[in-house]
Design a protein around this motif. Sequence first.
Motif, mmCIF file in Angstrom:
data_model
loop_
_atom_site.group_PDB
_atom_site.id
_atom_site.type_symbol
_atom_site.label_atom_id
_atom_site.label_comp_id
_atom_site.label_asym_id
_atom_site.label_seq_id
_atom_site.Cartn_x
_atom_site.Cartn_y
_atom_site.Cartn_z
ATOM 1 N N ALA A 266 0.840 -1.201 0.000
ATOM 2 C CA ALA A 266 0.000 0.000 0.000
ATOM 3 C C ALA A 266 0.872 1.248 0.000
ATOM 4 N N LEU A 267 1.920 1.242 0.808
ATOM 5 C CA LEU A 267 2.834 2.392 0.861
ATOM 6 C C LEU A 267 3.580 2.567 -0.459
ATOM 7 N N ILE A 268 4.045 1.460 -1.038
ATOM 8 C CA ILE A 268 4.793 1.532 -2.301
ATOM 9 C C ILE A 268 3.893 2.010 -3.434
ATOM 10 N N ALA A 269 2.672 1.488 -3.493
ATOM 11 C CA ALA A 269 1.743 1.881 -4.559
ATOM 12 C C ALA A 269 1.434 3.375 -4.486
ATOM 13 N N ARG A 270 1.219 3.898 -3.275
ATOM 14 C CA ARG A 270 0.957 5.327 -3.127
ATOM 15 C C ARG A 270 2.168 6.162 -3.537
ATOM 16 N N HIS A 271 3.359 5.656 -3.211
ATOM 17 C CA HIS A 271 4.585 6.362 -3.596
ATOM 18 C C HIS A 271 4.703 6.445 -5.117
#
Length: 323
Positions: A309-314
Amino acid sequence: MRRLRDLFDPFLLLLISMVLLASFLPARGHGADILSVAADAGIVLLFFLHGAKLSRDAIWNGAKAWKLHLATLGTTFLVFPLIGLAMGHVDAIPLPMRAGLLFLTLLPSTVQSSIAFTAIARGNVAAAVVSASFSNLLGIMLTPLLVALLMDKGGGGGLVSLSSIEKIVLQLLLPFLLGHLSRPLIGSFVARHRAMLGRVDRGSILLIVYSAFSAAVVEGLWQKVSQMELALLAALCAIILVAVLLFTWGLGRVLGLPREDAVVLQFCGSKKSLATGVPIASVLFPASLAGPILLPVMLFHQIQLMACALIARHYSAKIAASD
């Protein structure tokens, strides 16, 4: 609140509730026998619905990116198992949980979350559908085969028997094929009632988890596992995920994949399916071992959701900044 839901899967809370319920009120005796039959029926229904949901159009539309799909499948069924075999040498956790770590690495990729994170990161969604679907389809056959070949080396102790293979055919492969062959008849019903059938999917998984952990608790699971061992297990799951995320990130660049396809490789290649792992473990392993073997799968499930989730938002923020 939406960001919290992205980081923490609400379904995981239900899974934890089933583990707690089994810990304090495990099914015993005749009740356990009835629960086992119900769990077997849930597995059949689960894989029938998986087969019915598989769209041939989506497969043909995205199958052109063969380099991407081979890279994803190679990561899922070759790189991951090699890491799992290495984890079998960590003597600080009990043998069944080491077997669980290896089992985790033999599972196929997720479908829903892989596609969702690819969409958030503005990747190739059609290719993600194909990669995740191929992975799950092959996993029904490859995961039991890899378990039979590798579990002795990884601490499983030769847990796959002829009767297990028969159960795989009757409870996994046959319902899946029947569901897919029935798609022309029930495909529109599945599409209209996707939300309801999703709840049936998850209900079946909760039932299987309760059955597996009930048997493990009756056998003394929590007397054999300490809090320190659970913390170490979570750390090992995180290490596995970081290793594969870095590998897929580098592999996408080595292969020269377009950014949209590299995103698919990272998200589909780094995931492991709880929805597929729970019923397969219930079929392959004795009831008393299925619980501890599933612990790494449940831990990895939450860790992968939070990290991706964090990587996708980044990735999404980077694209938005460049537009």
